[in-house]
Design an enzyme around this catalytic site. Structure first.
Site, PDB file in Angstrom:
ATOM      1  N   SER A 111       0.834  -1.207   0.000  1.00  0.00           N
ATOM      2  CA  SER A 111       0.000   0.000   0.000  1.00  0.00           C
ATOM      3  C   SER A 111       0.862   1.248   0.000  1.00  0.00           C
ATOM      4  O   SER A 111       0.360   2.333  -0.265  1.00  0.00           O
ATOM      5  CB  SER A 111      -0.836   0.075   1.274  1.00  0.00           C
ATOM      6  OG  SER A 111      -1.492  -1.108   1.517  1.00  0.00           O
TER       7      SER A 111
ATOM      8  N   HIS B 235      -0.921  -2.564  -7.083  1.00  0.00           N
ATOM      9  CA  HIS B 235      -1.686  -2.249  -5.871  1.00  0.00           C
ATOM     10  C   HIS B 235      -3.186  -2.389  -6.134  1.00  0.00           C
ATOM     11  O   HIS B 235      -3.817  -1.500  -6.717  1.00  0.00           O
ATOM     12  CB  HIS B 235      -1.313  -0.820  -5.427  1.00  0.00           C
ATOM     13  CG  HIS B 235      -1.966  -0.382  -4.161  1.00  0.00           C
ATOM     14  ND1 HIS B 235      -2.164   0.934  -3.833  1.00  0.00           N
ATOM     15  CD2 HIS B 235      -2.477  -1.098  -3.124  1.00  0.00           C
ATOM     16  CE1 HIS B 235      -2.765   1.013  -2.664  1.00  0.00           C
ATOM     17  NE2 HIS B 235      -2.975  -0.195  -2.211  1.00  0.00           N
TER      18      HIS B 235
ATOM     19  N   GLU C 176      -3.503   0.275  -9.023  1.00  0.00           N
ATOM     20  CA  GLU C 176      -2.487   1.330  -9.124  1.00  0.00           C
ATOM     21  C   GLU C 176      -1.168   0.634  -9.478  1.00  0.00           C
ATOM     22  O   GLU C 176      -0.698  -0.219  -8.723  1.00  0.00           O
ATOM     23  CB  GLU C 176      -2.392   2.034  -7.763  1.00  0.00           C
ATOM     24  CG  GLU C 176      -1.712   3.368  -7.777  1.00  0.00           C
ATOM     25  CD  GLU C 176      -1.747   4.046  -6.392  1.00  0.00           C
ATOM     26  OE1 GLU C 176      -1.813   3.349  -5.363  1.00  0.00           O
ATOM     27  OE2 GLU C 176      -1.686   5.284  -6.353  1.00  0.00           O
TER      28      GLU C 176
ATOM     29  N   ASN D  34      -2.930   6.195  -1.323  1.00  0.00           N
ATOM     30  CA  ASN D  34      -2.826   6.339   0.136  1.00  0.00           C
ATOM     31  C   ASN D  34      -2.204   7.652   0.585  1.00  0.00           C
ATOM     32  O   ASN D  34      -2.320   8.028   1.741  1.00  0.00           O
ATOM     33  CB  ASN D  34      -2.080   5.147   0.727  1.00  0.00           C
ATOM     34  CG  ASN D  34      -3.027   3.966   0.828  1.00  0.00           C
ATOM     35  OD1 ASN D  34      -4.171   4.124   1.248  1.00  0.00           O
ATOM     36  ND2 ASN D  34      -2.588   2.806   0.399  1.00  0.00           N
TER      37      ASN D  34
END
Ligand code: NAI
Length: 284
Positions: A120, A141, A153, A191
């Protein structure tokens, strides 16, 4: 490069989802974890998910069986990854654990194998540097829950090659996902933006700005978020949220990313969210 064999390392909530969508897309999948029990648990989650799809009429029973027949579990890393075209790693969000694993994978995998991480927030460039094939290391991701969420991602490390990036993007599309390419900075895009918002929601609770339900309701009704930030944190796992905040904090050296003390306290208490039955909320 043609991908046929996919190995997923870590049979937790993300790994089992990734293994499921890969098998659904027709790939041969090996699911690896440290113990038989974890592997069995991951395979059981997949089987239950597929049964639910059959009940909803989205799959035939025969299709379910075909998908399951493409899935195998293994605790031996060489057996799991020794013939993989790509490995997708989804173990705990901890640099030392991932670095050790990538060193081993570099040893046991054939020269052509792409090594992808579902991290992450950890730097792909740093993970790649422990291997002798940094151009074949990339971030893939997925979002939680993997079978539902569209985004992958795709994170390019400093050395990641164009060919590997294209192969991974094509694989994501085959799995029914939409790849979005980003560069390797702490938290990437997803994130970097999401986690400070969740952390701020925890601060709002910590400082008594409002009750947890009120914080979630404001963000749901006011900002049109499908889930409030505290509910989402429970869903992601509070340990994972804390790790990501620590990586942002350390990576940018900026106090604005300081993890909320209440988040730390919950993690210390073992209140990690849904997966432990209790986080900001209590789950049956
Ligand atoms: P989890 O705790 O559900 O699963 C992790 C699994 O990895 C466990 O089954 C554990 O036994 C296994 N494991 C630990 N060390 C291992 C090793 N050395 N070799 C093999 N297996 C090992 O965690 P979760 O939520 O699935 O997260 C996994 C990764 O995915 C983390 O890097 C996390 O940051 C990332 N991620 C998590 C999301 C989420 O919403 N939870 C979303 C997107 C990415």
């Amino acid at each position: 490069m043609g991908i046929q064999r996919v190995t997923v390392i870590g049979a937790g909530q993300m790994g089992s989802g990734i293994a499921q969508v890969a098998a659904q897309a027709g790939y041969r999948v090996q699911l690896h974890d440290l113990t038989e029990e974890q592997v069995e648990k991951g395979l059981a989650v997949i089987s239950r998910n597929l049964s639910r799809q059959v009940e909803k009429g989205r799959f035939q029973q025969l299709e379910k069986e075909a998908i399951l027949s493409r899935l195998d579990g293994a605790t031996d890393l060489r057996k799991a990854a020794g013939e993989a075209d790509i490995v997708v790693e989804a173990v705990v969000e901890n640099m030392a654990v991932k670095a050790d694993l990538f060193r081993q994978l570099d040893d046991v995998c054939p020269a052509h194998t792409i090594l992808a991480s579902n991290t992450s927030s950890l730097p792909i460039t740093e993970i790649a540097a422990v291997t002798k094939r940094p151009e074949q290391v990339i971030g893939m991701h997925f979002m939680n829950p993997v079978p539902v969420m569209k985004l992958v991602e795709v994170i390019r490390g400093l050395a990641t090659s164009d060919e590997v990036t294209q192969t991974v993007e094509a694989l994501a599309k085959e799995m029914g996902k939409t790849p979005v390419e980003v560069n390797d900075f702490p938290g990437f895009v997803s994130n970097r933006i999401l986690m400070p918002m969740i952390n701020e929601a925890v601060y709002a609770l910590y400082e008594g700005v409002a009750e947890k339900e009120a914080i979630d309701e404001v963000m749901k009704l006011g900002m049109n978020h499908p889930m409030g930030p505290l509910t989402l944190a429970d869903f992601i796992g509070l340990d994972t949220c804390l790790s990501i905040m620590e990586i942002l904090h350390e990576g940018f050296g900026d106090p604005k990313y300081r993890p909320c003390p209440l988040l730390r306290k919950y993690v210390k208490a073992g209140w990690l969210g849904r997966k432990t039955g209790r986080g900001f909320y209590v789950y049956e």
